[in-house]
Write a protein that holds these residues in place. Sequence first.
Motif, PDB file in Angstrom:
ATOM      1  N   GLU A   1       0.677  -1.300   0.280  1.00  0.00           N
ATOM      2  CA  GLU A   1      -0.017  -0.250  -0.438  1.00  0.00           C
ATOM      3  C   GLU A   1       0.980   1.018   0.350  1.00  0.00           C
ATOM      4  N   MET A   2       2.188   1.285  -0.307  1.00  0.00           N
ATOM      5  CA  MET A   2       3.271   2.633  -0.157  1.00  0.00           C
ATOM      6  C   MET A   2       4.217   2.388  -1.504  1.00  0.00           C
ATOM      7  N   SER A   3       4.538   3.308  -1.799  1.00  0.00           N
ATOM      8  CA  SER A   3       5.357   4.090  -2.656  1.00  0.00           C
ATOM      9  C   SER A   3       6.456   5.040  -2.451  1.00  0.00           C
ATOM     10  N   GLU A   4       7.762   4.487  -2.853  1.00  0.00           N
ATOM     11  CA  GLU A   4       8.940   5.565  -3.144  1.00  0.00           C
ATOM     12  C   GLU A   4       8.508   6.231  -3.630  1.00  0.00           C
ATOM     13  N   VAL A   5       9.287   7.645  -2.968  1.00  0.00           N
ATOM     14  CA  VAL A   5       8.631   9.067  -2.876  1.00  0.00           C
ATOM     15  C   VAL A   5       9.329   9.192  -4.246  1.00  0.00           C
ATOM     16  N   GLY A  26      12.368   6.143   0.754  1.00  0.00           N
ATOM     17  CA  GLY A  26      11.032   6.956   1.776  1.00  0.00           C
ATOM     18  C   GLY A  26      10.090   6.200   0.925  1.00  0.00           C
ATOM     19  N   PHE A  27       9.108   5.757   1.950  1.00  0.00           N
ATOM     20  CA  PHE A  27       7.708   5.497   1.274  1.00  0.00           C
ATOM     21  C   PHE A  27       6.568   6.252   1.917  1.00  0.00           C
ATOM     22  N   VAL A  28       5.152   6.392   1.244  1.00  0.00           N
ATOM     23  CA  VAL A  28       4.334   6.812   1.646  1.00  0.00           C
ATOM     24  C   VAL A  28       3.318   6.490   0.800  1.00  0.00           C
ATOM     25  N   LEU A  29       1.748   6.035   2.221  1.00  0.00           N
ATOM     26  CA  LEU A  29       1.201   5.542   0.813  1.00  0.00           C
ATOM     27  C   LEU A  29       1.062   6.063  -0.296  1.00  0.00           C
ATOM     28  N   THR A  30       0.890   5.149  -0.999  1.00  0.00           N
ATOM     29  CA  THR A  30       0.789   5.194  -2.123  1.00  0.00           C
ATOM     30  C   THR A  30      -0.731   6.478  -2.815  1.00  0.00           C
ATOM     31  N   SER A  31      -1.865   6.376  -1.871  1.00  0.00           N
ATOM     32  CA  SER A  31      -3.028   7.185  -1.929  1.00  0.00           C
ATOM     33  C   SER A  31      -2.132   9.701  -1.843  1.00  0.00           C
ATOM     34  N   THR A  40       0.678  19.738  -1.052  1.00  0.00           N
ATOM     35  CA  THR A  40       0.245  19.955  -0.650  1.00  0.00           C
ATOM     36  C   THR A  40       0.559  20.011   0.612  1.00  0.00           C
ATOM     37  N   ASP A  41      -0.046  21.218   1.581  1.00  0.00           N
ATOM     38  CA  ASP A  41       0.080  20.157   3.630  1.00  0.00           C
ATOM     39  C   ASP A  41      -0.557  19.599   3.653  1.00  0.00           C
ATOM     40  N   SER A  42      -0.429  18.089   3.844  1.00  0.00           N
ATOM     41  CA  SER A  42      -0.672  17.242   4.755  1.00  0.00           C
ATOM     42  C   SER A  42       0.107  16.432   5.715  1.00  0.00           C
ATOM     43  N   THR A  43      -0.574  15.906   7.101  1.00  0.00           N
ATOM     44  CA  THR A  43       0.118  14.984   7.581  1.00  0.00           C
ATOM     45  C   THR A  43      -0.530  13.942   7.378  1.00  0.00           C
ATOM     46  N   LEU A  44       0.632  12.969   7.239  1.00  0.00           N
ATOM     47  CA  LEU A  44       1.057  11.424   6.630  1.00  0.00           C
ATOM     48  C   LEU A  44       0.691  10.748   7.283  1.00  0.00           C
ATOM     49  N   SER A  45      -0.466   9.534   7.439  1.00  0.00           N
ATOM     50  CA  SER A  45      -1.489   8.861   8.284  1.00  0.00           C
ATOM     51  C   SER A  45      -0.157   7.668   8.335  1.00  0.00           C
TER      52      SER A  45
END
Length: 188
Positions: A1-5, A26-31, A40-45
Amino acid sequence: EMSEVGYDNREFMEVFVAPSNRLIAGFVLTSALPTLRQGTDSTLSKYAMVQVPRRGEYMDCKESDFKEVTAGFKEQFGDAMNSSIKEAEAEFNRRMKALDLKETTVSMGAPIQLGCLFSKPDAYGFGMVIPVEMGGHTTKRGMGGALVRVKQRLLFVYLYSEYKDEETVKWLRKATEDWADAILKANK
């Protein structure tokens, strides 16, 4: 469910890396990747990182060395870990100021140690929950980490998730161990 940044977003992820380590991936949720790319200013869950210690990235880590490192790491779980959290907080805030993001300072509370999540010949997992205050809003972050010995090198893998309840800890334990196992399997 994660993608490399990817290379273009490395600077964003490097803000979360201790100066004594080097970010490998580094990886974040693909979404969440599109909003990260748009700035965009967003918090990574949820997010994850693979790091290597700068002082040891070109040194062989034999089986006996790994046992010594994990033994020393077990001793650090306590007061030394609390001071490491404060050092990480100060470094994060310094980096935010350097990027002209002074309003994005962070304050980390005392970590709640989850102890050893798993222990294997080439992988040692640990966890903690850390209260984080940012912009007047306090949340809790769960972290599953692992020291992994891969091809005679020492890697640090970290998996972070917004802490909600005991299920977060169960997920971190399983996902961190599964990730360490997958790294070891892919590098046989």
